[in-house]
Design a protein around this motif. Structure first.
Motif, PDB file in Angstrom:
ATOM      1  N   UNK A 170      32.983  30.180  31.360  1.00  0.00           N
ATOM      2  CA  UNK A 170      34.136  30.068  30.461  1.00  0.00           C
ATOM      3  C   UNK A 170      34.968  31.336  30.432  1.00  0.00           C
ATOM      4  N   UNK A 171      34.394  32.460  30.823  1.00  0.00           N
ATOM      5  CA  UNK A 171      35.094  33.745  30.755  1.00  0.00           C
ATOM      6  C   UNK A 171      35.630  34.203  32.095  1.00  0.00           C
ATOM      7  N   UNK A 172      35.248  33.529  33.166  1.00  0.00           N
ATOM      8  CA  UNK A 172      35.638  33.957  34.511  1.00  0.00           C
ATOM      9  C   UNK A 172      36.884  33.189  34.933  1.00  0.00           C
ATOM     10  N   UNK A 173      37.831  33.896  35.476  1.00  0.00           N
ATOM     11  CA  UNK A 173      39.024  33.234  36.006  1.00  0.00           C
ATOM     12  C   UNK A 173      38.798  32.803  37.441  1.00  0.00           C
ATOM     13  N   UNK A 174      39.882  32.444  38.071  1.00  0.00           N
ATOM     14  CA  UNK A 174      39.833  32.090  39.481  1.00  0.00           C
ATOM     15  C   UNK A 174      39.484  30.639  39.719  1.00  0.00           C
ATOM     16  N   UNK A 175      39.322  30.344  40.996  1.00  0.00           N
ATOM     17  CA  UNK A 175      39.104  28.966  41.423  1.00  0.00           C
ATOM     18  C   UNK A 175      37.643  28.524  41.329  1.00  0.00           C
ATOM     19  N   UNK A 176      36.718  29.450  41.209  1.00  0.00           N
ATOM     20  CA  UNK A 176      35.300  29.106  41.284  1.00  0.00           C
ATOM     21  C   UNK A 176      34.491  29.675  40.112  1.00  0.00           C
ATOM     22  N   UNK A 232      31.863  38.764  39.838  1.00  0.00           N
ATOM     23  CA  UNK A 232      32.749  38.504  38.707  1.00  0.00           C
ATOM     24  C   UNK A 232      34.171  38.984  38.957  1.00  0.00           C
ATOM     25  N   UNK A 233      34.320  40.064  39.716  1.00  0.00           N
ATOM     26  CA  UNK A 233      35.612  40.733  39.846  1.00  0.00           C
ATOM     27  C   UNK A 233      36.365  40.469  41.135  1.00  0.00           C
ATOM     28  N   UNK A 234      35.691  40.046  42.182  1.00  0.00           N
ATOM     29  CA  UNK A 234      36.350  39.958  43.490  1.00  0.00           C
ATOM     30  C   UNK A 234      37.369  38.818  43.528  1.00  0.00           C
ATOM     31  N   UNK A 235      38.280  38.935  44.475  1.00  0.00           N
ATOM     32  CA  UNK A 235      39.280  37.892  44.674  1.00  0.00           C
ATOM     33  C   UNK A 235      38.597  36.623  45.167  1.00  0.00           C
ATOM     34  N   UNK A 236      39.217  35.494  44.882  1.00  0.00           N
ATOM     35  CA  UNK A 236      38.689  34.234  45.388  1.00  0.00           C
ATOM     36  C   UNK A 236      38.780  34.213  46.914  1.00  0.00           C
ATOM     37  N   UNK A 237      37.775  33.629  47.548  1.00  0.00           N
ATOM     38  CA  UNK A 237      37.856  33.492  49.005  1.00  0.00           C
ATOM     39  C   UNK A 237      38.941  32.494  49.367  1.00  0.00           C
TER      40      UNK A 237
END
Length: 189
Positions: free
Chosen positions: A126-132, A179-184
């Motif tokens: 619930x706290x993580x953004x991005x696609x995954x 948690x921090x890396x860009x989405x693949x």
């Protein structure tokens, strides 16, 4: 009102918790729990249905995890590692070992999955953004469980003797990367 000579459900629960942590699931018997609680084994079964039912009612994941997972997102990786290192001599490590040794039982395996999802994956996703977000949360949980296995279950002697701040930095930052890396990029592997 309960008669004085019959232990309460709570007495049985406390005795079971102590024995499951100390002796593990397979090393704990209903007779042993009853003896520790000062009652007949039939009373244990009457209150909890079975050894598995009592185990499921007794063990739970640490109450510290929700606090860590609700903390600042940028420090969760290192906080999770600190938790593992600091809790290795506390009852939570024994509870985890007991849960792991009982995980071949379908009801307990399902409880482990549910607990991991409810306590760890869902709040973090619930706290993580991005696609995954859910995938990332599950991978964080897998890395966390890996360190727990190496530190609490296997008691890897190299890890046990290693510089704690180095473990926190190296492993914590590895978890944090999830948690921090860009989405693949889709389809890239």
């Amino acid at each position: 009102m309960q008669p004085q000579n019959i232990p309460s459900r709570d007495s049985i629960h406390r005795a079971a918790a102590e024995l499951f942590v100390r002796d593990g699931y397979s090393g704990t018997t209903v007779r042993g729990i009853a003896a520790a609680a000062g009652c007949d084994p039939a009373l244990v079964i009457r209150h909890f249905g079975s050894k598995e039912g009592l185990f499921l009612a007794t063990v739970s994941v640490s109450s510290e995890l929700p606090r860590i997972l609700a903390g600042p997102i940028e420090s969760i990786g290192r906080e999770l590692v600190r938790f593992v290192l600091d809790a290795s001599d506390r009852p939570v490590a024994g509870i985890y070992r007991a849960m792991l040794t009982a995980s071949d039982r379908p009801e307990i395996k399902q409880r482990l999955r549910s607990s991991m999802h409810d306590v760890f994956v869902a709040p973090l996703a619930d706290r993580i953004g991005g696609a995954f977000p859910e995938l990332r949360a599950r991978l964080v949980a897998a890395q966390f469980a890996g360190l727990i296995n190496a530190y609490w279950l296997v008691a890897d002697p190299v890890l046990s003797r290693a510089d704690r701040p180095a473990i926190v930095a190296l492993y914590g930052d590895a978890i944090q990367r999830l948690l921090d890396s860009d989405d693949p990029v889709a389809g890239e592997a």
